[in-house]
Design a protein around this motif. Sequence first.
Motif, PDB file in Angstrom:
ATOM      1  N   SER A 169       0.808  -1.220   0.000  1.00  0.00           N
ATOM      2  CA  SER A 169       0.000   0.000   0.000  1.00  0.00           C
ATOM      3  C   SER A 169       0.840   1.267   0.000  1.00  0.00           C
ATOM      4  N   GLU A 170       2.073   1.167   0.474  1.00  0.00           N
ATOM      5  CA  GLU A 170       2.902   2.371   0.580  1.00  0.00           C
ATOM      6  C   GLU A 170       4.374   1.994   0.688  1.00  0.00           C
ATOM      7  N   LYS A 212       8.145   4.104   1.530  1.00  0.00           N
ATOM      8  CA  LYS A 212       8.821   5.353   1.882  1.00  0.00           C
ATOM      9  C   LYS A 212      10.317   5.124   1.887  1.00  0.00           C
TER      10      LYS A 212
END
Length: 226
Positions: free
Chosen positions: A139-140, A142
């Motif tokens: 989902s993500e 970083k």
Amino acid sequence: MLILSPRLKSVADMVFDGRKTVDIGTDHAYLPAYLIINGITEQVLACDIGELPLKNAEKTLQHYSLQGKIELRISDGLKNVHPHEAEQITVCGMGGTLMSQILDDAEWIRREGMHLVLQPMTHSEDIREFLCKNGFEISEEKYVSDSGHTYCCIAADYTGKIRIDDPGFYYFGYSLDYENIAADYIGRQICRVKKKYQGMTSSGITNEYTEILHSVIEYYEKRTTT
């Protein structure tokens, strides 16, 4: 007041509020302490494989008066964690190959609602491949710089949908732009792949692995030139 390093703060930022959390490889338990102090979650199980890291963790709990709010437990990965104790799992501070093995050994994590936050120190490709092939949707992602190093933090949720992706995706994920901090990380990834590929081909080795490495290089070059 507990201030996390940028590396651990990126993990904390991906943790869902209010869920039972298990932190694997907790070491000093800074992440669990931060989650409790800031009211992100009320229940954290902090695990490590040996007694020494948990002694360090106990000192953190004493310093911030968190005894009784965080449970410390010796566990080889998730082997000493019961399914009902975890709604989300954080794992950081180890290589992606080991991390993938820890997750693979715990069949029970493959269930609806399970949220993972993973920060491999190396071999993030192993993590992405594991997630895609075991029903987790990323989902993500970083990227964060900390003490001269760049780290990738990956959040994923179980959907049950199996995904077989291009090997290039496993190595680089969603971020292939050179406008941010991902540039250093991605640059090191492609240098590592090219070095392996050149070393094997110059030795006359041609097998499934060299084909994968060549596919990764093609994926990278295609994405960065379009």
